[in-house]
Scaffold this active site. Sequence first.
Site, PDB file in Angstrom:
ATOM      1  N   GLU A 261       0.862  -1.191   0.000  1.00  0.00           N
ATOM      2  CA  GLU A 261       0.000   0.000   0.000  1.00  0.00           C
ATOM      3  C   GLU A 261       0.882   1.220   0.000  1.00  0.00           C
ATOM      4  O   GLU A 261       1.815   1.328   0.799  1.00  0.00           O
ATOM      5  CB  GLU A 261      -0.853   0.085   1.269  1.00  0.00           C
ATOM      6  CG  GLU A 261      -2.101  -0.723   1.325  1.00  0.00           C
ATOM      7  CD  GLU A 261      -2.885  -0.410   2.607  1.00  0.00           C
ATOM      8  OE1 GLU A 261      -3.042   0.788   2.953  1.00  0.00           O
ATOM      9  OE2 GLU A 261      -3.315  -1.358   3.275  1.00  0.00           O
ATOM     10  N   GLU A 315     -13.595   6.415  -1.714  1.00  0.00           N
ATOM     11  CA  GLU A 315     -14.566   5.600  -0.978  1.00  0.00           C
ATOM     12  C   GLU A 315     -15.331   6.493  -0.002  1.00  0.00           C
ATOM     13  O   GLU A 315     -14.808   6.895   1.029  1.00  0.00           O
ATOM     14  CB  GLU A 315     -13.842   4.481  -0.231  1.00  0.00           C
ATOM     15  CG  GLU A 315     -13.070   3.538  -1.139  1.00  0.00           C
ATOM     16  CD  GLU A 315     -12.220   2.559  -0.367  1.00  0.00           C
ATOM     17  OE1 GLU A 315     -12.782   1.626   0.251  1.00  0.00           O
ATOM     18  OE2 GLU A 315     -10.975   2.723  -0.363  1.00  0.00           O
ATOM     19  N   LYS A 318     -15.858   5.628   3.960  1.00  0.00           N
ATOM     20  CA  LYS A 318     -14.710   5.275   4.794  1.00  0.00           C
ATOM     21  C   LYS A 318     -14.626   6.229   5.978  1.00  0.00           C
ATOM     22  O   LYS A 318     -14.768   7.446   5.820  1.00  0.00           O
ATOM     23  CB  LYS A 318     -13.428   5.342   3.961  1.00  0.00           C
ATOM     24  CG  LYS A 318     -12.235   4.691   4.612  1.00  0.00           C
ATOM     25  CD  LYS A 318     -11.052   4.649   3.664  1.00  0.00           C
ATOM     26  CE  LYS A 318      -9.878   3.954   4.336  1.00  0.00           C
ATOM     27  NZ  LYS A 318      -8.683   3.952   3.455  1.00  0.00           N
ATOM     28  N   GLU A 324      -9.164  10.422   4.053  1.00  0.00           N
ATOM     29  CA  GLU A 324      -9.336   8.976   3.982  1.00  0.00           C
ATOM     30  C   GLU A 324     -10.291   8.566   2.863  1.00  0.00           C
ATOM     31  O   GLU A 324     -10.198   7.462   2.332  1.00  0.00           O
ATOM     32  CB  GLU A 324      -9.863   8.443   5.316  1.00  0.00           C
ATOM     33  CG  GLU A 324      -8.851   8.477   6.449  1.00  0.00           C
ATOM     34  CD  GLU A 324      -7.690   7.526   6.211  1.00  0.00           C
ATOM     35  OE1 GLU A 324      -7.907   6.467   5.590  1.00  0.00           O
ATOM     36  OE2 GLU A 324      -6.566   7.841   6.622  1.00  0.00           O
TER      37      GLU A 324
END
Length: 464
Positions: A261, A315, A318, A324
């Site tokens: 990641e 997203e 999230k 984030e």
Amino acid sequence: MPDKRPSMLLVLIFFVAPLFFPAVNSIGVNYGTLGNNLPPPAQVAQFLKDKTVIDRIKIFDINPDILRAFANTGISVTVTVPNGEIPNLLDISYARRYIDANIKPFYPQTKIDVILVGNEVLHWDGPDIQMKLVPAMKTFYQALGQSGLKDIKVSSPHSLGILLRSNPPSAARFRPGWDVGILAPMLQFLRETKGPFMVNPYPYFGYNPKQEDFLLFRKNKGVYDRFSKKWYTNSFDMLLDAVYMSMVRLKYPDVEIVAAETGWPSQGESFEPQCTVENAASYNGGLLRKYNSGTGTPLMPHRKIETYIFGLFNENTKPGSTAERNFGLFRPDFTPVYNIGVLKGEQAQPTPALPAPRNGSGNNGQPTSPVRPAESKKFCMPKAEATDAQLQSNINYVCSQGVDCTPIQAGGPCFNPNTIRSHAAFAMNSYYQREGRNQFNCDFAGTGVVASADPSYGTCKFQS
């Protein structure tokens, strides 16, 4: 204090025994699904196959809809067994049943290459789960073999909280206790099974405006490690070499490293000014150029590190700050948030080229010690929504890790006000400062946040 100087043997490893590793011909992406507006997995699979150069994904669960959608696409898939399953996987009969239910129905039509046992287990879970991680990995691998799935690798990704120190890379080492108790056995297992050691390097979490160009793959003066005599032109390389050097100290330099990641958000809160489209494009674009160049890192010059960008989509459900929810390369309608060249037939927008690496020989008039730009003060504080129970747990943890908690005890300069929140602020910040001032050192299971305002008061002085 640990000895900060590498031994002569380690220095010789840098210069006498460079290792050559096969190149990996792919770029990966993390496919997160914490959104209520995301396209169906079948559309995602078709989009990646037809429109992008991305040929591998990593998902954070074992989602049957995603596995079914990626069948016969040729796209490699890495799946994740939830952390909570780790104790169960010590039973090989349970592991066999788990594989029969979750993996065998989709393999080999879906190209499942790696199965991850947990995600950042050492970061998020307690000692009981941590000590079961490697045995669970071994049992799960054995169960795969018994099920006839001998070509699938088993691993487990780590946050860089596994490092005691990372700067300079030549002095990096894993945290005492984890190093020989968990990471050495894991590396031995990975060596025997030819599995990858997976880490999550995020220069974003160490953001400092003075170091912005260094963090974002832009032209900069570089950082010189006087022990290894290597120049660094970006933070990503430094973090990977810190992991490598820590593996060298345990005598596992040959195990493949994967950047599982890494990424940069394109939007954030008002207190996250580093989160811009320009910065995200600069980081991920620089990352992609570096990956395609195959140049490796200063201590691993012949390795092409398999890399997974985080993430595929923004997203919208999230938790956490706006940042984030904005790590995606694409919006849910498949339009790119910015262009870095992952769409087929499309060139990335012009960005500054990566600076040429320095060889360090003779130093060419350059400084002979690491260049460390001045840093602004940072403090680790409890989040407003953190409960007293959570904060008391943080205090208990920090004070059990050798941090000096006498200032918050009766009679200490930080005892008053005698509240859990006030004591937790001091303890959490002390731990954050001691452990290296990385973002992950202030996470505390989502209850901590890095702030710039000095919380010191009266005779109570917070470290910075």
